[in-house]
Design a protein around this motif. Sequence first.
Motif, PDB file in Angstrom:
ATOM      1  N   GLY A  11     -75.212 -33.008  94.937  1.00 30.32           N
ATOM      2  CA  GLY A  11     -74.022 -33.397  95.679  1.00 30.32           C
ATOM      3  C   GLY A  11     -72.818 -32.583  95.243  1.00 30.32           C
ATOM      4  N   GLN A  12     -71.695 -32.883  95.818  1.00 28.30           N
ATOM      5  CA  GLN A  12     -70.479 -32.144  95.483  1.00 28.30           C
ATOM      6  C   GLN A  12     -69.997 -32.518  94.089  1.00 28.30           C
ATOM      7  N   ARG A  13     -69.613 -31.512  93.339  1.00 23.71           N
ATOM      8  CA  ARG A  13     -69.141 -31.716  91.969  1.00 23.71           C
ATOM      9  C   ARG A  13     -67.680 -32.157  91.967  1.00 23.71           C
ATOM     10  N   PRO A  14     -67.304 -33.013  91.029  1.00 20.02           N
ATOM     11  CA  PRO A  14     -65.896 -33.393  90.901  1.00 20.02           C
ATOM     12  C   PRO A  14     -65.056 -32.170  90.507  1.00 20.02           C
ATOM     13  N   THR A  15     -63.801 -32.182  90.879  1.00 20.11           N
ATOM     14  CA  THR A  15     -62.892 -31.071  90.577  1.00 20.11           C
ATOM     15  C   THR A  15     -62.859 -30.778  89.091  1.00 20.11           C
ATOM     16  N   VAL A  16     -62.766 -31.807  88.272  1.00 19.04           N
ATOM     17  CA  VAL A  16     -62.702 -31.628  86.820  1.00 19.04           C
ATOM     18  C   VAL A  16     -63.929 -30.869  86.317  1.00 19.04           C
ATOM     19  N   GLU A  17     -65.093 -31.189  86.838  1.00 17.32           N
ATOM     20  CA  GLU A  17     -66.312 -30.531  86.402  1.00 17.32           C
ATOM     21  C   GLU A  17     -66.312 -29.052  86.794  1.00 17.32           C
ATOM     22  N   LEU A  18     -65.839 -28.739  87.996  1.00 19.61           N
ATOM     23  CA  LEU A  18     -65.779 -27.345  88.431  1.00 19.61           C
ATOM     24  C   LEU A  18     -64.831 -26.527  87.554  1.00 19.61           C
ATOM     25  N   VAL A  19     -63.682 -27.105  87.223  1.00 15.17           N
ATOM     26  CA  VAL A  19     -62.705 -26.402  86.383  1.00 15.17           C
ATOM     27  C   VAL A  19     -63.210 -26.307  84.946  1.00 15.17           C
ATOM     28  N   ASP A  20     -63.764 -27.387  84.414  1.00 12.95           N
ATOM     29  CA  ASP A  20     -64.241 -27.377  83.025  1.00 12.95           C
ATOM     30  C   ASP A  20     -65.413 -26.432  82.813  1.00 12.95           C
ATOM     31  N   PHE A  21     -66.143 -26.113  83.878  1.00  8.90           N
ATOM     32  CA  PHE A  21     -67.260 -25.186  83.785  1.00  8.90           C
ATOM     33  C   PHE A  21     -66.803 -23.828  83.256  1.00  8.90           C
ATOM     34  N   CYS A  22     -65.536 -23.486  83.490  1.00  3.97           N
ATOM     35  CA  CYS A  22     -65.005 -22.182  83.080  1.00  3.97           C
ATOM     36  C   CYS A  22     -64.448 -22.179  81.658  1.00  3.97           C
ATOM     37  N   ASN A  23     -64.454 -23.332  80.985  1.00  2.50           N
ATOM     38  CA  ASN A  23     -64.033 -23.432  79.577  1.00  2.50           C
ATOM     39  C   ASN A  23     -62.664 -22.812  79.308  1.00  2.50           C
ATOM     40  N   LEU A  24     -61.658 -23.232  80.056  1.00  2.00           N
ATOM     41  CA  LEU A  24     -60.307 -22.734  79.816  1.00  2.00           C
ATOM     42  C   LEU A  24     -59.836 -23.186  78.442  1.00  2.00           C
ATOM     43  N   GLN A  25     -59.165 -22.307  77.727  1.00  2.00           N
ATOM     44  CA  GLN A  25     -58.687 -22.618  76.383  1.00  2.00           C
ATOM     45  C   GLN A  25     -57.434 -23.496  76.405  1.00  2.00           C
ATOM     46  N   SER A  26     -56.591 -23.312  77.398  1.00  2.00           N
ATOM     47  CA  SER A  26     -55.331 -24.038  77.482  1.00  2.00           C
ATOM     48  C   SER A  26     -55.511 -25.363  78.224  1.00  2.00           C
ATOM     49  N   THR A  27     -55.245 -26.459  77.535  1.00  2.00           N
ATOM     50  CA  THR A  27     -55.319 -27.782  78.156  1.00  2.00           C
ATOM     51  C   THR A  27     -54.258 -27.911  79.243  1.00  2.00           C
ATOM     52  N   LEU A  28     -53.081 -27.346  78.997  1.00  2.00           N
ATOM     53  CA  LEU A  28     -51.995 -27.403  79.975  1.00  2.00           C
ATOM     54  C   LEU A  28     -52.409 -26.681  81.259  1.00  2.00           C
ATOM     55  N   LEU A  29     -52.971 -25.492  81.128  1.00  2.22           N
ATOM     56  CA  LEU A  29     -53.425 -24.731  82.295  1.00  2.22           C
ATOM     57  C   LEU A  29     -54.561 -25.464  83.009  1.00  2.22           C
ATOM     58  N   ARG A  30     -55.487 -26.020  82.246  1.00  7.43           N
ATOM     59  CA  ARG A  30     -56.613 -26.774  82.824  1.00  7.43           C
ATOM     60  C   ARG A  30     -56.102 -27.940  83.660  1.00  7.43           C
ATOM     61  N   ASN A  31     -55.192 -28.733  83.100  1.00  8.57           N
ATOM     62  CA  ASN A  31     -54.661 -29.900  83.808  1.00  8.57           C
ATOM     63  C   ASN A  31     -53.886 -29.499  85.062  1.00  8.57           C
ATOM     64  N   LEU A  32     -53.110 -28.419  84.964  1.00  2.98           N
ATOM     65  CA  LEU A  32     -52.368 -27.921  86.116  1.00  2.98           C
ATOM     66  C   LEU A  32     -53.331 -27.480  87.214  1.00  2.98           C
ATOM     67  N   LEU A  33     -54.373 -26.771  86.842  1.00  2.00           N
ATOM     68  CA  LEU A  33     -55.352 -26.293  87.808  1.00  2.00           C
ATOM     69  C   LEU A  33     -56.093 -27.457  88.473  1.00  2.00           C
ATOM     70  N   VAL A  34     -56.459 -28.464  87.700  1.00  2.00           N
ATOM     71  CA  VAL A  34     -57.141 -29.636  88.256  1.00  2.00           C
ATOM     72  C   VAL A  34     -56.231 -30.330  89.267  1.00  2.00           C
ATOM     73  N   ARG A  35     -54.963 -30.509  88.925  1.00  6.23           N
ATOM     74  CA  ARG A  35     -54.029 -31.167  89.853  1.00  6.23           C
ATOM     75  C   ARG A  35     -53.865 -30.357  91.135  1.00  6.23           C
ATOM     76  N   TYR A  36     -53.705 -29.044  91.000  1.00  6.09           N
ATOM     77  CA  TYR A  36     -53.556 -28.181  92.169  1.00  6.09           C
ATOM     78  C   TYR A  36     -54.800 -28.236  93.046  1.00  6.09           C
ATOM     79  N   MET A  37     -55.970 -28.154  92.424  1.00  6.12           N
ATOM     80  CA  MET A  37     -57.222 -28.161  93.171  1.00  6.12           C
ATOM     81  C   MET A  37     -57.433 -29.500  93.882  1.00  6.12           C
ATOM     82  N   GLU A  38     -57.060 -30.592  93.239  1.00  6.49           N
ATOM     83  CA  GLU A  38     -57.178 -31.913  93.874  1.00  6.49           C
ATOM     84  C   GLU A  38     -56.318 -31.995  95.137  1.00  6.49           C
TER      85      GLU A  38
END
Length: 79
Positions: A11-38
């Motif tokens: 099935g379709q993956r949650p946004t968080v899972e798609l972003v976390d798959f890339c192992n971003l080092q910055s938590t701030l960047l990760r959270n911003l990207l998740v919000r934008y993607m949502e």
Amino acid sequence: MIHSKDALRHGQRPTVELVDFCNLQSTLLRNLLVRYMEERRPGVDHGTFVGLARELAVVPSESESAPARPIPGRVPARR
């Protein structure tokens, strides 16, 4: 990398899972990207969404010295 076969099987993956798959080092960047993607998710099909997540979340390694792509509609800075 997440393939279309995986989407069909799981099935379709949650946004968080798609972003976390890339192992971003910055938590701030990760959270911003998740919000934008949502915010973008309802307006695009799943394949486009996965491609967008892949493009935005992948950070090139230092060995990949690809030139920066210009942002459409912006005038390049003068040197």
